[in-house]
Design a protein around this motif. Structure first.
Motif, PDB file in Angstrom:
ATOM      1  N   LEU A 194       1.363   8.928  -2.951  1.00 38.19           N
ATOM      2  CA  LEU A 194       1.715   8.754  -4.362  1.00 38.19           C
ATOM      3  C   LEU A 194       1.269   7.348  -4.745  1.00 38.19           C
ATOM      4  N   LYS A 195       0.290   7.285  -5.631  1.00 36.13           N
ATOM      5  CA  LYS A 195      -0.323   6.009  -5.994  1.00 36.13           C
ATOM      6  C   LYS A 195      -0.028   5.683  -7.451  1.00 36.13           C
ATOM      7  N   ASN A 196      -0.163   4.397  -7.792  1.00 35.19           N
ATOM      8  CA  ASN A 196       0.012   3.977  -9.178  1.00 35.19           C
ATOM      9  C   ASN A 196      -0.879   4.810 -10.088  1.00 35.19           C
ATOM     10  N   GLY A 197      -0.282   5.342 -11.146  1.00 40.09           N
ATOM     11  CA  GLY A 197      -1.034   6.116 -12.123  1.00 40.09           C
ATOM     12  C   GLY A 197      -1.410   5.270 -13.327  1.00 40.09           C
ATOM     13  N   ASN A 218       4.956  -3.682  -3.065  1.00 36.26           N
ATOM     14  CA  ASN A 218       4.650  -3.338  -4.449  1.00 36.26           C
ATOM     15  C   ASN A 218       3.158  -3.062  -4.605  1.00 36.26           C
ATOM     16  N   GLY A 219       2.589  -2.380  -3.589  1.00 39.84           N
ATOM     17  CA  GLY A 219       1.159  -2.108  -3.596  1.00 39.84           C
ATOM     18  C   GLY A 219       0.788  -0.913  -4.454  1.00 39.84           C
ATOM     19  N   ASP A 220      -0.494  -0.566  -4.429  1.00 44.18           N
ATOM     20  CA  ASP A 220      -1.013   0.561  -5.207  1.00 44.18           C
ATOM     21  C   ASP A 220      -0.467   1.896  -4.699  1.00 44.18           C
ATOM     22  N   ILE A 221      -0.291   2.008  -3.379  1.00 39.67           N
ATOM     23  CA  ILE A 221       0.289   3.234  -2.819  1.00 39.67           C
ATOM     24  C   ILE A 221       1.805   3.067  -2.830  1.00 39.67           C
ATOM     25  N   ARG A 222       2.465   3.897  -3.617  1.00 39.29           N
ATOM     26  CA  ARG A 222       3.907   3.751  -3.854  1.00 39.29           C
ATOM     27  C   ARG A 222       4.762   4.471  -2.817  1.00 39.29           C
ATOM     28  N   GLY A 223       4.251   5.579  -2.257  1.00 38.19           N
ATOM     29  CA  GLY A 223       5.023   6.324  -1.275  1.00 38.19           C
ATOM     30  C   GLY A 223       4.229   7.487  -0.726  1.00 38.19           C
TER      31      GLY A 223
END
Length: 166
Positions: free
Chosen positions: A76-79, A118-123
């Motif tokens: 799950l990445k930043n959208g 707090n990276g681009d990949i959230r989970g």
């Protein structure tokens, strides 16, 4: 009087010790004579019938046969839409967690969680489904994804069956 008090304490100790022993005996797991362990070949055949990809190998050290199953790891990445109000975000988070609970309850997901930075990949969520398309479809049902707050990236992932995280 001191003897009576000591006797009372000893009786209480014995009573509670017996109660704890009785409770321990009733909570021990009972072996079920109807449960039969399945062989690796049986499990592999059952998974194959359901469309799951598997392979097995022999661990040279232990001589155990290890069965590997393909899962799908959804990142799950930043959208593109991360500008929700606090109220919108709180609502999305509740719906996101409800979606994940449904995935667990229906047997589609095995584990998920956010990353601690707090990276681009959230989970991640690990899906236990037969195809990449099915994992992608389920992951894209997430309200956070539908709202554009998150985007999904899915990859096949292999793990040994029956081995816990430690």
């Amino acid at each position: 009087m001191a003897i009576a008090n000591r006797a009372f304490v000893v009786l209480c100790f014995l009573f509670f010790s017996c109660q704890q022993q009785k409770q321990a005996e009733t909570t021990k797991p009972v072996e079920n004579e109807n449960s039969v362990e399945k062989s690796i070949a049986q499990v592999k055949a059952e998974l194959g019938k359901k469309g799951y990809q598997t392979f097995d190998f022999v661990d040279e050290e232990t001589k155990d046969t290890i069965l590997m199953q393909q899962y799908f790891m959804a990142f799950l990445k930043n959208g593109p839409n991360r500008e929700q109000s606090k109220a919108e975000l709180d609502s999305l988070q509740v719906m996101h967690l409800t979606h994940l609970k449904r995935m667990y309850d229906e047997g589609f997901a095995d584990i998920s969680g956010p990353f601690g930075d707090n990276g681009d990949i959230r989970g991640i969520t690990i899906y236990k489904v037969a195809t990449l398309q099915e994992a992608d479809s389920l992951a894209n049902l997430d309200p956070m994804v539908k709202a554009g707050r998150l985007v999904i990236e899915v990859h096949p992932w292999w793990a040994a069956k029956g081995f816990p995280l430690r």
